[in-house]
Design a protein around this motif. Structure first.
Motif, PDB file in Angstrom:
ATOM      1  N   LEU A   1       0.827  -1.207   0.000  1.00  0.00           N
ATOM      2  CA  LEU A   1       0.000   0.000   0.000  1.00  0.00           C
ATOM      3  C   LEU A   1       0.863   1.260   0.000  1.00  0.00           C
ATOM      4  CD1 LEU A   1      -2.779  -1.087   2.523  1.00  0.00           C
ATOM      5  CD2 LEU A   1      -3.032  -0.800   0.042  1.00  0.00           C
TER       6      LEU A   1
ATOM      7  N   HIS B   1      -0.013   5.268  -0.690  1.00  0.00           N
ATOM      8  CA  HIS B   1      -0.845   5.486   0.501  1.00  0.00           C
ATOM      9  C   HIS B   1       0.023   5.881   1.693  1.00  0.00           C
ATOM     10  CE1 HIS B   1      -4.517   3.923  -1.382  1.00  0.00           C
ATOM     11  NE2 HIS B   1      -3.755   2.989  -1.921  1.00  0.00           N
ATOM     12  N   ARG B   2      -0.428   6.889   2.414  1.00  0.00           N
ATOM     13  CA  ARG B   2       0.301   7.349   3.591  1.00  0.00           C
ATOM     14  C   ARG B   2      -0.568   7.321   4.861  1.00  0.00           C
ATOM     15  NH1 ARG B   2       3.478   6.199   0.632  1.00  0.00           N
ATOM     16  NH2 ARG B   2       5.376   7.250  -0.075  1.00  0.00           N
TER      17      ARG B   2
ATOM     18  N   ILE C   1      -3.029   4.837   6.427  1.00  0.00           N
ATOM     19  CA  ILE C   1      -3.556   3.476   6.346  1.00  0.00           C
ATOM     20  C   ILE C   1      -4.078   3.065   7.721  1.00  0.00           C
ATOM     21  CG2 ILE C   1      -3.020   1.069   5.750  1.00  0.00           C
ATOM     22  CD1 ILE C   1      -0.516   2.229   4.255  1.00  0.00           C
TER      23      ILE C   1
ATOM     24  N   THR D   1      -6.810   6.660   3.149  1.00  0.00           N
ATOM     25  CA  THR D   1      -7.015   6.189   1.765  1.00  0.00           C
ATOM     26  C   THR D   1      -6.950   4.679   1.628  1.00  0.00           C
ATOM     27  OG1 THR D   1      -4.650   6.431   1.288  1.00  0.00           O
ATOM     28  CG2 THR D   1      -6.086   8.317   0.773  1.00  0.00           C
ATOM     29  N   ALA D   2      -6.625   3.962   2.720  1.00  0.00           N
ATOM     30  CA  ALA D   2      -6.514   2.499   2.614  1.00  0.00           C
ATOM     31  C   ALA D   2      -6.838   1.846   3.953  1.00  0.00           C
ATOM     32  CB  ALA D   2      -5.113   2.090   2.159  1.00  0.00           C
TER      33      ALA D   2
ATOM     34  N   LYS E   1      -8.762   1.333  -5.870  1.00  0.00           N
ATOM     35  CA  LYS E   1      -7.312   1.377  -5.674  1.00  0.00           C
ATOM     36  C   LYS E   1      -6.658   2.685  -6.077  1.00  0.00           C
ATOM     37  CE  LYS E   1      -6.227  -2.074  -8.392  1.00  0.00           C
ATOM     38  NZ  LYS E   1      -5.398  -3.027  -9.164  1.00  0.00           N
TER      39      LYS E   1
ATOM     40  N   VAL F   1      -5.281   5.950  -5.622  1.00  0.00           N
ATOM     41  CA  VAL F   1      -4.925   6.808  -4.491  1.00  0.00           C
ATOM     42  C   VAL F   1      -5.130   8.278  -4.819  1.00  0.00           C
ATOM     43  CG1 VAL F   1      -2.487   7.047  -5.109  1.00  0.00           C
ATOM     44  CG2 VAL F   1      -3.167   7.164  -2.706  1.00  0.00           C
TER      45      VAL F   1
ATOM     46  N   ALA G   1      -7.263  -2.815  -4.301  1.00  0.00           N
ATOM     47  CA  ALA G   1      -6.081  -2.090  -3.776  1.00  0.00           C
ATOM     48  C   ALA G   1      -4.903  -2.263  -4.726  1.00  0.00           C
ATOM     49  CB  ALA G   1      -5.709  -2.630  -2.393  1.00  0.00           C
TER      50      ALA G   1
END
Length: 338
Positions: free
Chosen positions: A174, A179-180, A182, A242-243, A268, A270, A338
């Motif tokens: 991820l 993604h930052r 999560i 975002t995840a 998925k 981002v 994802a």
């Protein structure tokens, strides 16, 4: 109806009784042609090999006891199917039991194994909150292999999945996709699978200079409703997420509901801020009938079953074998979520 004897089979096949015996036991160097001739004679005469009687005479057993406490656990069911398939391939039969508790019922189960003359036992541990095996299993006198999703106890033959590796793999994937923010959804606080995955989650974040935020790892009961509630609350208060790493199928389904409730969609991309990526830890075929199909880290259930079967057979052939510990890593399966 008169029972056909091994002597009659030998006469029909034109071989010695000892040759028929070797064919039945799959021992010795017998030519393929002779084996075929013996089997043809058995078929023509209607001979049925009494394995139990043969084992009794030889003081051996081809029966393995398999304990599955929880048939609602999809991982356990897949492992069970793999164990049975592998043992049957090795000409062993399985005596399957499902004790209703870890006390008297489990004790009766183990007693029935002894009465039926099983050669060894495979136990599929189901309590994800326990650090130790049930006492009755720890005192089992028969050769024993334990399959566990979370057990860390040493001193027994153990086949288990690497939860820390699975979460680390998922998190790194991820992060590498951009993604930052999560979150990890689901599992109760005392769930050892959750605890081990959070170690992998935290480790992967640290590799990229990020810290684990406990506010982004809500625990909840194992239900879709509970997962939906905590996910909705999380997304409403953290719109930069975002995840989501989803602890279980229930967590995945509950998260989907929450995502739509807050006006976002699973996906998925981002760069589309309304999308939330979803990643789970087992193949959820019953969920993948919908769109998007889900990215997950495999539970290695089939390989777990094969390894457990191989280990109990090795233990039978090597009684003095010291306790073995086999840890299996999952593989990332990338799909649409994802």
């Amino acid at each position: 109806m008169k029972r056909v004897s091994i002597v009659e089979v030998a006469k029909q096949a034109g071989v010695s009784v000892s040759t028929v015996s070797l064919v039945l036991r799959q021992k010795g160097k017998i030519s393929a042609a002779t084996i075929a001739r013996v089997h043809e004679a058995m078929s023509a005469l209607g001979y049925v090999h009494n394995v139990a009687a043969a084992n009794l005479r030889a003081n051996t057993s081809n029966l393995i006891g398999l304990i599955v406490p929880d048939f609602s656990d999809s991982f356990a069911v897949k492992v069970m199917a793999s164990i049975v398939q592998e043992l049957e391939r090795q000409h062993y039969m399985v005596f399957l039991r499902q004790p209703q508790d870890e006390g008297d019922a489990l004790e009766r189960c183990l007693l029935s194994f002894k009465q039926q003359g099983v050669a060894g036992v495979i136990y599929l541990a189901s309590d994800v909150t326990a650090a130790l095996l049930p006492e009755k299993i720890r005192r089992c006198a028969l050769p024993l292999v334990v399959v566990s999703q979370s057990l860390q106890q040493d001193g027994c033959n153990l086949v288990m999945r690497d939860n820390r590796q699975a979460a680390s793999l998922a998190t790194r994937y991820l992060i590498e996709r951009g993604h930052r923010n999560i979150a990890y959804i689901g599992g109760t606080e005392n769930d050892r699978i959750r605890q081990q995955r959070l170690l992998g989650f935290s480790s992967a974040l640290a590799q990229y200079g990020m810290a684990l935020r406990e506010t982004l790892t809500p625990a909840c009961a194992e239900s879709t409703q509970a997962a939906s509630q905590v996910t909705r609350h999380l997304l409403e208060n953290n719109n930069t997420i975002t995840a989501l790493l989803c602890h279980s199928p229930n967590a995945m389904i509950g998260s989907i509901s929450a995502i739509y409730q807050v006006g976002r969609t699973p996906g998925k991309d981002v760069f589309l801020t309304q999308q939330v990526a979803l990643l789970g830890f087992e193949d959820m075929l019953h969920v993948n009938l919908t769109s998007p199909s889900f990215t997950y880290v495999s539970s290695a259930s089939e390989e777990t079953g094969r390894q457990a079967a191989a280990l109990i057979l090795r233990k039978l052939s090597e009684p003095d074998l010291p306790p073995q510990r086999i840890t299996l890593s999952g593989q990332l399966v990338v799909r649409e979520s994802a």
